[in-house]
Write an enzyme that holds these catalytic residues in place. Structure first.
Site, short mmCIF file in Angstrom:
data_model
loop_
_atom_site.label_atom_id
_atom_site.label_comp_id
_atom_site.label_asym_id
_atom_site.label_seq_id
_atom_site.Cartn_x
_atom_site.Cartn_y
_atom_site.Cartn_z
N CYS A 102 -8.78 -12.41 12.52
CA CYS A 102 -9.95 -11.54 12.34
C CYS A 102 -11.19 -12.11 13.03
O CYS A 102 -12.22 -11.45 13.10
CB CYS A 102 -10.23 -11.31 10.87
SG CYS A 102 -8.77 -10.73 10.01
N HIS A 127 -13.77 -2.45 9.46
CA HIS A 127 -13.24 -3.73 9.91
C HIS A 127 -12.04 -3.54 10.84
O HIS A 127 -10.90 -3.85 10.48
CB HIS A 127 -12.87 -4.58 8.69
CG HIS A 127 -12.39 -5.96 9.02
ND1 HIS A 127 -12.80 -6.67 10.13
CD2 HIS A 127 -11.52 -6.78 8.35
CE1 HIS A 127 -12.20 -7.85 10.14
NE2 HIS A 127 -11.42 -7.94 9.08
#
Lengths: 129, 347, 382
Positions: free
Chosen positions: C83, C330
């Site tokens: 991420c 996200h």
């Protein structure tokens, strides 16, 4: 998961064969070639104890595909008697009865399988004593 | 002399009551409970199978034997629910116990007799001098078709026995087997549940084979039923073992310690072996214990053991059957159906 | 090292973008950024993306995206740190220009997450496959185990976690690029379904598609060409054990502490000089832990800080004015670059309703896995 990937991990998954850095007093499962703490390369093989306690835990309610039948299931970080830590499922319990610090034993269970026709992969789980 | 040097049983923690199953299929629970003399049965957790049950039972046997696992030269598992049709259960168990690669392994199948078969072969491998120690295991996560009377009994569990020549707990005094070709209960390759011949499974299968094997064994030993301290028969339900015991001239008190079926159910290959462990759990040095199994197809294996002084030393080194039976958590039929994979899902 | 600046930014609104493919999303964001910067040269392209191979079965993104932008034959590569992929792409652009190798660089992040039914499995590949994922643990599960221990050790309350989501959703209503632009309440968070106890659905950042880009140049080049630069005064990265259980401490993210420490040293500023921060709130507990580990609050007081409103837009240290991962969305590889987009807008006075008054120094923190990698950048108005 291809069968060979699981097969390679058998000593760790079936028998908790890890290793240990005598300088840092740290345990590793799987065994490491280098201690991440001090860089020592001569690490001592060590079979971890099957007794431990729960450091922290959760209950998985949105599972990966391989675990759908067992959902919801608890997962915990367990600390063994000697102070090694590992992540595994907690079996044979009501999730609501789990506590931090709870004593567990490490048992041998099916951890995942590849559908109805694939290979069955066994390994360690924790069970409240 | 060759005998058992370590033994262990393992029973899952989940249970389902006979009432729960009877109500599901519209049967009268009281009639079923009375007819089969069953209260409840063990249910394996979704992550338990013959391999995991065998491993835990064998681990307990090793605790009692106190031997180095690497000295075990043979490992045999009898089951009718080996998780793979092709690929042995024994290799996983041996690897988990740390006894590979210098070990001989075989999986056995002979309906509910497969466990005593594994014991018989393990015993003889040691007796022949081929291996120092051998382990024989009977374990099952038994299948019974939904709605079939078998479903009330088919349960999960198993027991493991390590045979050797030193530090014996139970000497093997005599063995006998009685076998014919009798298709009273079977499961074809690829079929999910077994089928059976109804009442034909009784007189011509269960009762005939057990009484014949039992008589052969007593004759071989030169013993009468009153010479035997305790006896264990295969337990397909609560009623049959009491009945076959009467036919052979045994009293209920001789059968009772191993008669764990009302609370355990029929663990198939693990049935009479776990009854044997339950009897060891209460036995005293010098006790003579007789075991006669039964497997459909059909055959019976019989053993006569004599407990040694060591029984008192090893008994408390691993969990007893009674303790495992008492630690339980009930599930309802829906949960049972889910974890026993009786519900059709999308792959 | 030469001084490096951001001179333009662009992103598309994050969300479930059924009509847009990975390449379309990226090209749209990139064209906006190039247009915003007003440049006619790009010397190199760095793309952050976590798992396009698993999600859309497409690797080799550097060449693909340079091609679709009409930028071939420039050098173009994709960077991956779970991420934190966007953050490491930004750092790669910074290093490329700082070293004097390139003058103007395009940095982007992208993730297409709605083309697969294996999002949980794909994200889990950022954890230890053999010793965490094999056992059925998921990302919400790992952060849930952190949350449970944080609550146990520091008395952080379940409501404190909810307040992070409530705050970030409020900020999201002021961000036209946010996936969610609606407010939520503490009660709604506490009534949402459990994902991994004690974390609930509204503690989790959403599964979003999206892309974000910034254009970097040397500060010297920016000034010579009349651009609007925001200087990158620190770029730091640190790593930790991949498996959560192997860390000395579970409620402190070592990589965050270390990347923060290095960034503060490089920038010559401390946490109390930061005017706002965009941090990696993949789960509500993550924002609380990171806000402590970056030194904004004492260890264990991150929950209390949220409760006292210290992290709101007019608080002591506004955190996630963009809405954060929680409300802005996200798309994993895009996140680190979207944080840079927000910082650039804030520091150039273009953040509209969510503009933080007199913002001069902003910190952005992007994290991979359960904190096995962390990237921190500090930006300052020129």
């Amino acid at each position: 998961m291809p069968t060979q990937r699981h097969w390679r991990e058998i000593p760790q998954r079936y028998r908790l064969e890890g290793n240990f850095c005598p300088d840092c007093n740290r345990y590793f499962l799987p065994p490491r070639l280098v201690c991440p703490g001090c860089g020592r390369k001569e690490l001592t093989p060590k079979k971890l104890s099957r007794k431990g306690k729960i450091v922290t835990f959760t209950v998985i309610r949105v599972p990966p595909k391989t675990q759908e039948l067992k959902t919801p299931y608890p997962v915990a970080i367990v600390e063994t008697e000697e102070g090694a830590r590992l992540t595994c499922q907690v079996c044979d319990c009501e999730p609501s009865e789990l506590r931090i610090g709870q004593e567990v034993e490490i048992v041998f269970r099916e951890v995942m399988r590849e559908g109805k026709t694939g290979v069955i992969m066994y390994g360690y789980k924790a069970r409240p004593v | 002399m060759v005998g058992i040097v370590g033994y262990g049983a393992y029973l899952p923690r989940f249970r389902i009551k006979v009432e729960e199953i009877a109500n599901q299929w519209g049967n009268d629970p009281e009639v079923v409970k009375r007819g089969l003399r069953l209260k409840e049965k063990t249910v394996p957790a979704p992550d338990e199978d013959t391999i995991t049950i065998s491993t835990e039972a064998a681990r307990y046997a090793l605790l009692r034997a106190g031997i180095d696992p690497e000295k075990i030269g043979a490992l045999y598992i009898g089951s009718e629910s080996h998780p793979y049709a092709v690929k042995p259960s024994g290799t996983v168990v041996a690897e988990a116990l740390g006894i590979t690669p210098d070990v001989h392994i075989a999986d056995f199948e002979f309906a509910c007799k497969a466990g005593t078969e594994a014991m018989w072969v393990a015993h003889n491998a040691v007796k022949a001098g081929e291996v120092e120690y051998a382990i024989g295991i009977g374990a099952d996560t038994s299948q019974g078709a939904p709605g079939d009377p078998l479903e009330y009994a088919a349960s999960a569990g198993g027991s493991a026995f390590i045979f050797g020549r030193n530090k014996i707990v139970a000497e093997v005094l005599h063995t006998a087997s009685f076998t014919t070709d009798t298709a009273d209960f079977w499961r074809r390759e690829g079929a999910f549940y077994p089928r059976h011949g109804g009442r034909f499974t009784g007189e011509m299968a269960y009762f005939r084979h057990i009484t014949e094997a039992g008589k052969m064994l007593l004759e071989k030993a030169g013993m009468r039923p009153e010479d035997i301290t305790y006896v264990i028969f295969h337990m397909p339900n609560g009623r049959f073992p009491l009945q076959v015991g009467r036919m052979l001239g045994f009293k209920k008190e001789q059968i009772e310690p191993g008669w764990i079926v009302p609370e355990m159910g029929n663990t198939y290959s693990g049935s009479s072996p776990t009854g044997l462990v339950a009897t060891f759990d209460i036995g005293k040095p010098g006790d003579i214990i007789m075991l006669v199994s039964f497997g459909s197809g059909a055959g019976s294996d019989g053993f006569i053991f004599r407990l040694t002084d060591r029984i008192d030393e090893v008994r408390d080194l691993a969990p007893k059957v009674k303790e495992m039976l008492d630690r339980k958590r009930y599930v309802n039929y829906a949960t049972y159906a889910k974890i026993r994979e009786k519900i059709i899902l999308n792959e | 090292m030469r001084e490096v600046a951001i001179i333009g930014c662009g992103m598309i609104r994050f969300g479930e973008l059924w009509k847009k493919s990975l390449r379309t999303m990226f090209v749209e964001a990139a064209l906006k950024a190039i247009d915003d910067a007003g440049v006619d040269r790009i010397d190199a392209l760095y793309v952050g993306c976590m798992t396009s191979g698993l999600f859309v079965e497409q690797e080799h993104l550097g060449a693909l995206l340079a091609d679709y932008l009409g930028l071939a034959p420039i050098p173009a590569i994709r960077l991956e740190s779970a991420c934190a992929s966007g953050g490491v792409a930004l750092r790669q652009g910074f290093l490329d220009i700082g070293s004097g190798n390139s003058e103007v660089v395009l940095v982007g992040g992208v993730e297409k997450m709605t083309d697969t039914d294996r999002v949980t499995d794909g994200l889990a590949s950022a954890a230890d496959q053999e010793y965490e994922v094999f056992h059925g643990v998921t990302f919400p599960g790992l952060y849930a185990m952190i949350a449970r221990l944080h609550m146990e050790h520091y008395g952080t309350k379940r409501e404190d976690l909810a307040l992070v989501a409530v705050k970030n959703h409020k900020h999201g209503t002021m961000n036209p690029h946010a996936h969610f632009q609606r407010e939520i309440t503490v009660d709604q968070v506490l009534a949402s379904s459990l994902v991994a106890d004690p974390l609930r659905l509204l503690d989790c950042s959403p599964v979003s598609d999206g892309a974000a880009c910034v254009v970097l140049s040397s500060l010297e080049w920016a000034k010579a060409h009349g651009k609007t630069p925001v200087k990158i005064i620190a770029s730091a990265m640190a790593t930790d054990t991949l498996a959560l259980h192997q860390r000395k401490e579970i409620t402190t993210l070592g990589s965050v502490v270390e990347s923060g420490r290095k960034a503060y040293a490089m920038a010559g500023v401390g946490p109390d000089q930061i005017d706002f921060a965009e941090v990696h709130d993949c789960f509500t507990i993550a924002e609380i832990v990171v806000s402590e580990d970056l030194g904004f609050f004492k260890k264990g007081e991150g929950g209390k800080a949220v409760r006292e409103g210290l992290t709101g837009l007019d608080g002591k240290i506004p955190i996630n004015p963009s809405g954060g991962l929680k409300a802005k969305g996200h798309p994993v590889g895009a996140t680190g670059v979207a944080q840079a987009v927000e910082a650039y807008l804030q520091l150039t006075g273009r953040a509209e309703k969510r503009q933080i008054k007199d913002a001069r120094i902003g910190l952005i923190q992007n994290m991979g896995g359960s904190g096995a990698s962390s990237v921190v950048h500090i930006l300052e108005v020129v």
